[in-house]
Design an enzyme around this catalytic site. Structure first.
Site, PDB file in Angstrom:
ATOM      1  N   HIS A 271       0.853  -1.205   0.000  1.00 57.51           N
ATOM      2  CA  HIS A 271       0.000   0.000   0.000  1.00 57.51           C
ATOM      3  C   HIS A 271       0.880   1.244   0.000  1.00 57.51           C
ATOM      4  CE1 HIS A 271      -3.213   2.787   1.128  1.00 57.51           C
ATOM      5  NE2 HIS A 271      -4.036   1.840   0.715  1.00 57.51           N
ATOM      6  N   ASP A 328      -7.956  -5.299  -0.593  1.00 59.84           N
ATOM      7  CA  ASP A 328      -8.370  -6.113  -1.752  1.00 59.84           C
ATOM      8  C   ASP A 328      -8.037  -7.586  -1.628  1.00 59.84           C
ATOM      9  OD1 ASP A 328      -7.431  -3.230  -3.454  1.00 59.84           O
ATOM     10  OD2 ASP A 328      -9.467  -4.039  -3.438  1.00 59.84           O
TER      11      ASP A 328
HETATM   12  C1  SDX Z   1      -5.963   0.162  -3.165  1.00 65.34           C
HETATM   13  O1  SDX Z   1      -4.285   4.601  -1.935  1.00 65.34           O
HETATM   14  C2  SDX Z   1      -5.267   3.967  -1.434  1.00 65.34           C
HETATM   15  O2  SDX Z   1      -5.747   4.280  -0.382  1.00 65.34           O
HETATM   16  C3  SDX Z   1      -5.780   2.832  -2.299  1.00 65.34           C
HETATM   17  C4  SDX Z   1      -6.821   1.950  -1.637  1.00 65.34           C
HETATM   18  C5  SDX Z   1      -8.129   2.706  -1.415  1.00 65.34           C
HETATM   19  O3  SDX Z   1      -8.886   2.327  -0.503  1.00 65.34           O
HETATM   20  O4  SDX Z   1      -8.418   3.598  -2.229  1.00 65.34           O
HETATM   21  O5  SDX Z   1      -6.354   1.482  -0.382  1.00 65.34           O
HETATM   22  C6  SDX Z   1      -7.172   0.747  -2.498  1.00 65.34           C
HETATM   23  O6  SDX Z   1      -5.658   0.557  -4.244  1.00 65.34           O
HETATM   24  C7  SDX Z   1      -5.124  -0.838  -2.411  1.00 65.34           C
HETATM   25  C8  SDX Z   1      -3.894  -1.328  -3.242  1.00 65.34           C
HETATM   26  C9  SDX Z   1      -4.374  -2.413  -4.209  1.00 65.34           C
HETATM   27  N1  SDX Z   1      -3.275  -2.787  -5.125  1.00 65.34           N
HETATM   28  C10 SDX Z   1      -2.682  -3.992  -5.082  1.00 65.34           C
HETATM   29  O7  SDX Z   1      -2.919  -4.841  -4.216  1.00 65.34           O
HETATM   30  C11 SDX Z   1      -1.671  -4.230  -6.190  1.00 65.34           C
HETATM   31  C12 SDX Z   1      -0.397  -4.871  -5.611  1.00 65.34           C
HETATM   32  N2  SDX Z   1       0.254  -3.822  -4.802  1.00 65.34           N
HETATM   33  C13 SDX Z   1       1.293  -3.112  -5.428  1.00 65.34           C
HETATM   34  O8  SDX Z   1       1.365  -2.958  -6.784  1.00 65.34           O
HETATM   35  C14 SDX Z   1       1.846  -1.966  -4.584  1.00 65.34           C
HETATM   36  O9  SDX Z   1       2.020  -2.450  -3.321  1.00 65.34           O
HETATM   37  C15 SDX Z   1       1.076  -0.666  -4.536  1.00 65.34           C
HETATM   38  C16 SDX Z   1       0.905  -0.080  -5.885  1.00 65.34           C
HETATM   39  C17 SDX Z   1      -0.251  -0.849  -3.873  1.00 65.34           C
HETATM   40  C18 SDX Z   1       1.883   0.286  -3.657  1.00 65.34           C
HETATM   41  O10 SDX Z   1       3.098   0.404  -4.260  1.00 65.34           O
HETATM   42  P1  SDX Z   1       4.282   1.292  -3.584  1.00 65.34           P
HETATM   43  O11 SDX Z   1       3.997   1.607  -2.184  1.00 65.34           O
HETATM   44  O12 SDX Z   1       4.506   2.420  -4.516  1.00 65.34           O
HETATM   45  O13 SDX Z   1       5.455   0.303  -3.566  1.00 65.34           O
HETATM   46  P2  SDX Z   1       6.563   0.265  -4.671  1.00 65.34           P
HETATM   47  O14 SDX Z   1       5.897  -0.010  -5.984  1.00 65.34           O
HETATM   48  O15 SDX Z   1       7.401   1.489  -4.537  1.00 65.34           O
HETATM   49  O16 SDX Z   1       7.384  -1.028  -4.232  1.00 65.34           O
HETATM   50  C19 SDX Z   1       8.264  -0.988  -3.123  1.00 65.34           C
HETATM   51  C20 SDX Z   1       8.923  -2.378  -3.141  1.00 65.34           C
HETATM   52  C21 SDX Z   1       9.417  -2.778  -4.529  1.00 65.34           C
HETATM   53  O17 SDX Z   1      10.479  -3.703  -4.351  1.00 65.34           O
HETATM   54  P3  SDX Z   1      12.026  -3.106  -4.463  1.00 65.34           P
HETATM   55  O18 SDX Z   1      12.120  -2.386  -5.805  1.00 65.34           O
HETATM   56  O19 SDX Z   1      12.215  -2.192  -3.299  1.00 65.34           O
HETATM   57  O20 SDX Z   1      12.904  -4.351  -4.407  1.00 65.34           O
HETATM   58  O21 SDX Z   1       7.950  -3.354  -2.767  1.00 65.34           O
HETATM   59  C22 SDX Z   1       7.740  -4.225  -3.863  1.00 65.34           C
HETATM   60  C23 SDX Z   1       8.261  -3.525  -5.100  1.00 65.34           C
HETATM   61  O22 SDX Z   1       8.658  -4.471  -6.077  1.00 65.34           O
HETATM   62  N3  SDX Z   1       6.295  -4.461  -3.926  1.00 65.34           N
HETATM   63  C24 SDX Z   1       5.760  -5.657  -4.136  1.00 65.34           C
HETATM   64  C25 SDX Z   1       4.368  -5.458  -4.068  1.00 65.34           C
HETATM   65  N4  SDX Z   1       4.106  -4.145  -3.816  1.00 65.34           N
HETATM   66  C26 SDX Z   1       5.314  -3.541  -3.732  1.00 65.34           C
HETATM   67  N5  SDX Z   1       6.302  -6.863  -4.379  1.00 65.34           N
HETATM   68  C27 SDX Z   1       5.447  -7.886  -4.567  1.00 65.34           C
HETATM   69  N6  SDX Z   1       4.090  -7.765  -4.508  1.00 65.34           N
HETATM   70  C28 SDX Z   1       3.520  -6.575  -4.272  1.00 65.34           C
HETATM   71  N7  SDX Z   1       2.181  -6.457  -4.200  1.00 65.34           N
END
Ligand code: SDX
Length: 393
Positions: A271, A328
């Site tokens: 998140h 989710d």
């Molecule tokens: C919602 O904003 C809100 O409030 C949204 C929401 C709402 O009520 O409106 O809460 C609803 O959108 C919830 C989120 C739903 N999305 C998902 O579940 C999709 C999977 N999650 C990710 O894509 C991700 O976690 C995000 C987009 C939600 C958040 O991404 P961030 O905080 O920008 O994290 P990042 O992309 O900068 O990643 C940081 C690290 C990375 O690894 P490194 O490069 O440091 O090695 O964490 C890893 C990423 O690769 N990472 C994940 C991951 N999410 C981040 N690795 C594996 N699986 C994941 N889900």
């Protein structure tokens, strides 16, 4: 203690706006709507009462609540030509594309509800949107499965009649399961608002040009459809289905996630703000057990999801990145048990988020400080250069 939250000036430099609607502490896993903890609202309130709270800032009196519910119920019917319009989309169209189009089209059917600066008009648009989004969402399912669009029954509750309009067979008695009605009502509460997330920021951005509420919310629906945002609940089920079909065990899948194999992410985890357990996910997880048990549904995907969570909560890769289940991760399993197809999961998210989008748009429209959204950029393109005629290139 004074009821006012003091904010570090440094944070204010990054904040996109001030708001009095929803408070999140991502490190502590705290979520409050107008100061009330989400756990208390999910346990004791109802979706329409929470909608009233988010929009008006205070919990309603019994009279206010009754009048609000009655007014919303009375507007659940849509214009007959609107039903015809809903029928023009391909049956296999993704419901989110239809939903965004339908919500935007409402402005053409109810032109008397467009002025963003007239209080009575905004109140009318608020009620029309809350009421007709419920009808539209049921039609999304009916269209997809080729069943006739049913008419609302004003004598039934908001969620109860939504389920009837979605799943009932014409001219046959349809009795909803109270466990399902309660679970869906709570899920809608949990989705009702969440500060300045991607879709809500979109609603504010579009509204900041003084676009009407329907146009602003339709833009928010499109933002929500993305798999990194509201589309994640459908993506979680796709992920669990793919694991099941691949024959991989979940440990093998998690290795692929940690190896960052192309396109392999643990959907429903992580998140932008919560770097702790999403408080909504905990409530959804507890509801998942209750609903599946009440419906007598054995779903091995729930066991798979629980195993994925157990691995992630004990694996340094996820712990170091503060990746926890978000809202989710478990919701799709409940929606599936209720009879919704995966493509209906994100429209259900939008149905829940509707009062939050409305509340945030209204707050912005009322704020005299609001200026049109116009982010600046850091330019990293070509420096100045002269045009070269095509014959000289
Ligand atoms: C919602 O904003 C809100 O409030 C949204 C929401 C709402 O009520 O409106 O809460 C609803 O959108 C919830 C989120 C739903 N999305 C998902 O579940 C999709 C999977 N999650 C990710 O894509 C991700 O976690 C995000 C987009 C939600 C958040 O991404 P961030 O905080 O920008 O994290 P990042 O992309 O900068 O990643 C940081 C690290 C990375 O690894 P490194 O490069 O440091 O090695 O964490 C890893 C990423 O690769 N990472 C994940 C991951 N999410 C981040 N690795 C594996 N699986 C994941 N889900």
């Amino acid at each position: 203690t004074t009821g006012k939250v003091t904010v570090d000036p440094g944070f204010m430099n990054t904040a996109s706006c001030e708001s009095q609607i929803t408070y999140i502490d991502g490190d502590e896993g705290i979520l409050r709507y107008r100061g009330y903890p989400i756990e208390q609202l999910a346990e004791k309130s109802t979706f329409l009462e929470v909608a009233y709270l988010l929009i008006n800032g205070e919990l309603p009196s019994p009279t206010e609540l009754d009048a609000f519910i009655t007014r919303v119920n009375r507007h659940t019917l849509v214009h007959e030509d609107f039903r015809t319009f809903m029928g023009t989309f391909p049956r296999n169209a993704h419901p989110m594309a239809v939903m965004a189009s339908a919500i935007n089209a409402l402005s053409t059917f109810y032109p008397e509800s467009l002025d963003p600066f007239d209080d009575d008009t905004v109140e009318l648009a608020t009620v029309l949107l809350l009421a007709k989004t419920r009808t539209i969402t049921s039609y999304l399912h009916r269209r997809a499965v080729g069943e006739p669009l049913l008419y609302p029954d004003y004598s039934r509750g908001y969620v109860d009649d939504f389920l009837r309009m979605t799943f009932a067979v014409p001219y046959m008695q349809y009795d909803t399961d109270p466990v399902v009605v309660d679970a869906l009502d709570k899920l809608l509460i949990l989705h009702a608002d969440h500060e300045q997330n991607c879709s809500t920021s979109t609603v504010r951005m579009v509204g900041s040009s003084h676009a009407n509420l329907y146009a602003s919310v339709a833009a928010g629906i499109n933002a929500l459809s993305g798999p990194l945002h509201g589309g994640a609940n459908e993506a979680v089920l796709r992920m669990l289905t793919d694991i099941q079909k691949s024959g991989d065990d979940v440990d093998t899948f998690m290795t692929r996630v940690k190896n960052k194999e192309q396109g392999v992410r643990l959907m429903g985890f992580g998140h932008r703000v919560y770097k702790n357990y999403d408080p909504r996910a905990a409530i959804v997880k507890s509801k998942a057990h209750a609903v599946l048990q009440a419906l007598g549904v054995e779903d091995e995907m729930l066991d798979m999801a629980l195993r994925l969570e157990e691995i992630a909560l004990n694996d340094d890769y996820f712990i170091e990145r503060k990746l926890y289940p978000n809202v989710d991760f478990y919701t799709g399993l409940i929606y599936k048990a209720m009879g919704f197809s995966p493509s209906m999961f994100t429209p259900l998210f939008a149905l829940g988020r509707m009062p939050g989008w409305i509340a945030q748009w209204r707050e912005m429209m009322k704020d005299p400080q609001t200026k049109i959204g116009r982010p600046r950029q850091v330019y990293t393109g070509a420096t100045a250069r002269d045009y070269v005629p095509v014959e000289n290139r």
